[in-house]
Write a protein that holds these residues in place. Structure first.
Motif, PDB file in Angstrom:
ATOM      1  N   ARG A  42       0.756  -1.191   0.131  1.00 23.12           N
ATOM      2  CA  ARG A  42      -0.069   0.049  -0.138  1.00 23.12           C
ATOM      3  C   ARG A  42       0.872   1.251   0.135  1.00 23.12           C
ATOM      4  O   ARG A  42       0.589   2.201  -0.640  1.00 23.12           O
ATOM      5  CB  ARG A  42      -0.983  -0.148   1.182  1.00 23.12           C
ATOM      6  CG  ARG A  42      -1.949   1.164   1.270  1.00 23.12           C
ATOM      7  CD  ARG A  42      -3.106   0.708   2.255  1.00 23.12           C
ATOM      8  NE  ARG A  42      -2.667   1.071   3.735  1.00 23.12           N
ATOM      9  CZ  ARG A  42      -2.743   1.926   4.458  1.00 23.12           C
ATOM     10  NH1 ARG A  42      -3.153   3.187   4.070  1.00 23.12           N
ATOM     11  NH2 ARG A  42      -2.269   1.970   5.787  1.00 23.12           N
ATOM     12  N   HIS A  43       1.970   1.346   0.849  1.00 21.63           N
ATOM     13  CA  HIS A  43       2.773   2.428   1.029  1.00 21.63           C
ATOM     14  C   HIS A  43       3.905   2.550  -0.056  1.00 21.63           C
ATOM     15  O   HIS A  43       4.624   3.607  -0.266  1.00 21.63           O
ATOM     16  CB  HIS A  43       3.312   2.565   2.417  1.00 21.63           C
ATOM     17  CG  HIS A  43       2.165   3.151   3.519  1.00 21.63           C
ATOM     18  ND1 HIS A  43       1.475   4.294   3.531  1.00 21.63           N
ATOM     19  CD2 HIS A  43       1.594   2.166   4.445  1.00 21.63           C
ATOM     20  CE1 HIS A  43       0.756   4.255   4.368  1.00 21.63           C
ATOM     21  NE2 HIS A  43       0.507   2.918   4.920  1.00 21.63           N
ATOM     22  N   GLY A  44       4.357   1.167  -0.360  1.00 24.84           N
ATOM     23  CA  GLY A  44       5.572   1.101  -1.150  1.00 24.84           C
ATOM     24  C   GLY A  44       6.645   0.892  -0.515  1.00 24.84           C
ATOM     25  O   GLY A  44       7.032   1.312   0.959  1.00 24.84           O
ATOM     26  N   GLN A  45       7.801   0.419  -0.795  1.00 23.76           N
ATOM     27  CA  GLN A  45       8.982   0.103  -0.160  1.00 23.76           C
ATOM     28  C   GLN A  45       9.858   1.194  -0.196  1.00 23.76           C
ATOM     29  O   GLN A  45      10.791   1.423   0.830  1.00 23.76           O
ATOM     30  CB  GLN A  45       9.892  -1.059  -0.805  1.00 23.76           C
ATOM     31  CG  GLN A  45       8.879  -2.685  -0.485  1.00 23.76           C
ATOM     32  CD  GLN A  45       9.636  -3.886  -1.097  1.00 23.76           C
ATOM     33  OE1 GLN A  45      10.774  -4.150  -0.529  1.00 23.76           O
ATOM     34  NE2 GLN A  45       9.292  -4.206  -2.457  1.00 23.76           N
ATOM     35  N   LEU A  46       9.815   2.158  -0.916  1.00 23.49           N
ATOM     36  CA  LEU A  46      10.547   3.383  -0.538  1.00 23.49           C
ATOM     37  C   LEU A  46      10.151   4.179   0.681  1.00 23.49           C
ATOM     38  O   LEU A  46      10.881   4.381   1.177  1.00 23.49           O
ATOM     39  CB  LEU A  46      10.342   4.275  -1.832  1.00 23.49           C
ATOM     40  CG  LEU A  46      10.863   5.696  -1.822  1.00 23.49           C
ATOM     41  CD1 LEU A  46      12.420   5.583  -1.570  1.00 23.49           C
ATOM     42  CD2 LEU A  46      10.430   6.726  -2.883  1.00 23.49           C
ATOM     43  N   TRP A  47       8.771   4.153   0.830  1.00 24.34           N
ATOM     44  CA  TRP A  47       8.343   4.734   2.038  1.00 24.34           C
ATOM     45  C   TRP A  47       8.838   3.955   3.454  1.00 24.34           C
ATOM     46  O   TRP A  47       9.320   4.742   4.388  1.00 24.34           O
ATOM     47  CB  TRP A  47       6.861   4.696   2.137  1.00 24.34           C
ATOM     48  CG  TRP A  47       6.164   5.437   3.082  1.00 24.34           C
ATOM     49  CD1 TRP A  47       5.651   6.791   3.106  1.00 24.34           C
ATOM     50  CD2 TRP A  47       5.884   5.231   4.649  1.00 24.34           C
ATOM     51  NE1 TRP A  47       5.020   7.437   4.136  1.00 24.34           N
ATOM     52  CE2 TRP A  47       5.129   6.180   4.866  1.00 24.34           C
ATOM     53  CE3 TRP A  47       5.713   3.962   5.305  1.00 24.34           C
ATOM     54  CZ2 TRP A  47       4.503   6.088   6.429  1.00 24.34           C
ATOM     55  CZ3 TRP A  47       5.252   3.954   6.590  1.00 24.34           C
ATOM     56  CH2 TRP A  47       4.807   4.962   6.920  1.00 24.34           C
ATOM     57  N   PHE A  48       8.909   2.609   3.330  1.00 26.36           N
ATOM     58  CA  PHE A  48       9.451   2.037   4.497  1.00 26.36           C
ATOM     59  C   PHE A  48      10.805   1.903   4.499  1.00 26.36           C
ATOM     60  O   PHE A  48      11.718   1.919   5.672  1.00 26.36           O
ATOM     61  CB  PHE A  48       8.883   0.576   4.420  1.00 26.36           C
ATOM     62  CG  PHE A  48       7.453   0.294   4.964  1.00 26.36           C
ATOM     63  CD1 PHE A  48       7.224   0.426   6.208  1.00 26.36           C
ATOM     64  CD2 PHE A  48       6.566   0.323   3.859  1.00 26.36           C
ATOM     65  CE1 PHE A  48       5.781   0.422   6.530  1.00 26.36           C
ATOM     66  CE2 PHE A  48       5.118   0.060   4.374  1.00 26.36           C
ATOM     67  CZ  PHE A  48       4.874   0.323   5.840  1.00 26.36           C
ATOM     68  N   THR A  49      11.681   2.180   3.400  1.00 29.01           N
ATOM     69  CA  THR A  49      13.151   2.434   3.366  1.00 29.01           C
ATOM     70  C   THR A  49      13.571   3.776   4.156  1.00 29.01           C
ATOM     71  O   THR A  49      14.569   3.828   5.007  1.00 29.01           O
ATOM     72  CB  THR A  49      13.596   2.650   1.860  1.00 29.01           C
ATOM     73  OG1 THR A  49      13.490   1.122   1.481  1.00 29.01           O
ATOM     74  CG2 THR A  49      14.998   2.853   1.913  1.00 29.01           C
TER      75      THR A  49
END
Length: 289
Positions: A42-49
């Motif tokens: 939902r948020h994308g791995q960039l956001w969690f990175t």
């Protein structure tokens, strides 16, 4: 909450001379799957990175199965990682060998290309259907890895073909005999899913280990579930002590909560405290010159 007992017997006397170098703790990464598949998609791995970087992680493990738009996401994550000088690992969900023992060259090439786009020097995959017929493909695998300049680390997954101690020992014995050293991603939790002892595996496979997935486990009525180490019913401290002291650790247990940055920061801090304490104890046991 994880409690770290860093105490130990005090030395009765101190030898003269320069102090021994202080042992360094391993880097602490976060496997982005720890944030939950639905939330990551939902948020994308960039956001969690970015969240992981801000929380103090030394790097992240990007997951192929959670990419929604790889062509856009991988370069963006690469920029975010390298702008902060953090580490990055690429995890590919495809297996290296097919069920009939054939090296899956298209899957390998896709994984290497993604790792290159990401700027990840380390690629993680599982062996899949590796067997006696696969031995002739080692040269081709080595050529692909050499050309890409990428380190491949083999993970124990949750399948009988690629996750048991016997299967992994057969694989590493064959690769080593062929003159190819491939490191291992040791997933502490996955052994439970196939009914094997992680401590026995740690003692047997420690020379191959170059990366550790930290994962606690609990047994529910019908299944195993991943939990933070502090809540684990497994002997995780003994497993970590049996593994190399200087390889990166990655959080791969669930990270969730109303204040996710705070939860992530706390878990990184607790794992780093543990790693520092264990490194110090190992250093104290090392002979001095």
């Amino acid at each position: 909450m994880m409690r770290i007992d860093a105490s130990g017997p005090a030395s009765a006397s101190h030898a003269s001379g320069p102090a021994a170098p202080r042992p360094t703790a391993p880097p602490i990464l976060i496997s982005l799957s720890a944030f939950g598949a639905a939330e990551v998609r939902r948020h994308g791995q960039l956001w969690f990175t970015r969240l992981s970087n801000a929380a103090g992680a030394d790097g992240v493990e990007v997951r192929s199965e959670l990419l929604v738009d790889p062509a856009a996401e991988l370069p963006a994550i690469a920029d975010a990682v390298h702008a902060t000088g953090k580490r990055v690992v690429y995890s590919c969900a495809d297996c290296l060998w097919t069920a009939d023992g054939t090296l899956d060259v298209p899957a390998l090439d896709r994984a290497l290309a993604a790792a290159r786009t990401l700027g990840a020097p380390r690629l993680k995959m599982a062996i899949g259907g590796f067997g006696p017929a696969s031995h002739t493909t080692f040269d081709l695998l080595q050529d692909r890895l050499h050309e890409a300049g990428t380190e491949l680390v083999i993970e124990n997954d949750q399948t009988p073909a690629a996750g048991t101690l016997a299967a992994l020992q057969d694989f590493f014995d064959a690769a080593n005999a062929h003159g190819i050293f491939l490191g291992m991603t040791f997933d502490m939790g996955n052994w439970h899913w196939i009914g094997e002892c992680p401590l026995q595996a740690a003692h047997a496979l420690a020379p191959q280990v170059r990366y550790v997935h930290c994962k606690g486990v609990q047994r529910q009525p019908q299944r195993w579930v991943a939990v933070p180490l502090a809540e684990s019913g497994a002997p995780w401290r003994a497993v970590l002590r049996a593994l190399p002291a200087d390889v990166p650790w990655a959080i791969e247990y669930p990270l969730a909560g109303d204040d996710l940055p705070a939860v992530t920061r706390r878990e990184i801090g607790q794992l780093r405290t543990l790693a520092t304490a264990m490194a110090g104890r190992r250093g104290a046991l090392s002979p001095t010159i």
